[in-house]
Design a protein around this motif. Structure first.
Motif, PDB file in Angstrom:
ATOM      1  N   ALA A 150       9.112   0.181  -4.382  1.00  0.00           N
ATOM      2  CA  ALA A 150       7.740   0.246  -3.872  1.00  0.00           C
ATOM      3  C   ALA A 150       6.743   0.705  -4.926  1.00  0.00           C
ATOM      4  O   ALA A 150       5.531   0.524  -4.754  1.00  0.00           O
ATOM      5  N   ILE A 172       8.479  -2.609   1.520  1.00  0.00           N
ATOM      6  CA  ILE A 172       8.130  -1.797   0.351  1.00  0.00           C
ATOM      7  C   ILE A 172       6.620  -1.765   0.134  1.00  0.00           C
ATOM      8  O   ILE A 172       6.104  -0.835  -0.484  1.00  0.00           O
ATOM      9  N   GLY A 173       5.904  -2.775   0.616  1.00  0.00           N
ATOM     10  CA  GLY A 173       4.448  -2.806   0.531  1.00  0.00           C
ATOM     11  C   GLY A 173       3.790  -2.624   1.874  1.00  0.00           C
ATOM     12  O   GLY A 173       2.615  -2.951   2.033  1.00  0.00           O
ATOM     13  N   THR A 217       2.854  -6.117  -0.214  1.00  0.00           N
ATOM     14  CA  THR A 217       3.894  -6.536  -1.157  1.00  0.00           C
ATOM     15  C   THR A 217       3.347  -7.553  -2.145  1.00  0.00           C
ATOM     16  O   THR A 217       3.675  -7.514  -3.340  1.00  0.00           O
TER      17      THR A 217
END
Length: 249
Positions: free
Chosen positions: A96, A115-116, A122
């Motif tokens: 991330a 992760i985003g 992301t």
């Protein structure tokens, strides 16, 4: 910093940690026209199958980043097995926050847009590592059909119907973020089966080797009793998945 042990057990036999077969992964590599020497960044790379096989087949160089020490060990073994350990590197870290030291030709996050905090975040993260004119790969689930109830939504591993887009909705989202969709390869029911059903055998094999003397045993026993029906009743008919190749307009 690592993944829960339960995840690595479920996916212990998998090389690809998404509902993608090796044939589909090869199709994707060919479809996007990888050239020898191209640089690829793979965030949440798992066991590194994409980087390792594309390096073998297309001569790419790459870096994979993942939080799982178990998966990264498997990735390094796979790269050595395929004779590409000199061209692909695997880094233990938080995907991330990872940005490539030098801009890459292909920046990918295949099946891990959390992760985003979603697709848009992301895409913004991957942009920080992508050279101008480069290609981005996003792997993402979508609704194949409208879920009939909140029960069905939750059985598909999300809390809200809005947690997944439709396939047209995803294409519109990418367009709204300023990207052309230039290729896509979608999972089918067989590739979903190879991902989910293989987990059941992994769990059963683990249970047979750990008959009640491990804290995960009750959870896994309950899971094996319910997962196959949940999957065939809800997830298999309702959820699609694909990898989308994007280029900035």
């Amino acid at each position: 910093m690592d993944l829960p042990r339960s995840i690595t057990i479920r996916e212990s036999s998998h090389r690809i940690l998404n509902p993608f077969t090796s044939d589909k992964l090869a199709t994707l590599g060919a479809a996007i026209g990888l050239r020898k020497g191209a640089s690829v960044l793979d965030l949440c790379c798992g066991k590194g199958e994409m980087l390792a096989t594309w390096s073998r087949d297309h001569g790419i160089a790459g870096t994979g980043v993942d939080i799982s020490t178990v998966f990264l060990a498997a990735a390094r073994e796979r790269a050595a097995e395929l004779g590409v350990a000199d061209r692909v590197t695997f880094v233990h870290g938080n995907a991330a926050t990872h940005v490539a030291a030098e801009p890459v030709d292909v920046a990918a996050c295949v099946g891990a847009t959390w992760i985003g905090q979603g697709v848009a975040g992301t895409v913004a993260l991957l942009e920080r590592s992508l050279r101008p004119g480069g290609m981005m790969l996003i792997g993402e689930p979508f609704w194949r059909a409208e879920p009939p109830s909140q029960e069905a939504v939750e059985a598909c591993r999300v809390r809200s119907r809005d947690d997944h887009n439709t396939l047209p909705g995803l294409i519109e989202l990418f367009h709204g973020l300023g990207y052309d969709v230039v290729e896509m390869v979608l999972a089918d029911e067989d590739s979903w089966d190879r991902y989910r059903a293989a987990q059941w055998l992994n769990v059963r094999t683990w249970l047979d080797a750990n008959p009640g003397d491990d804290e995960l045993a009750p959870e896994f026993r309950a899971e094996l009793a319910t997962e196959p029906l949940r999957y065939v009743r809800y997830e298999r008919p309702l959820v699609g998945w694909g990898v989308f190749a994007l280029m900035k307009r």
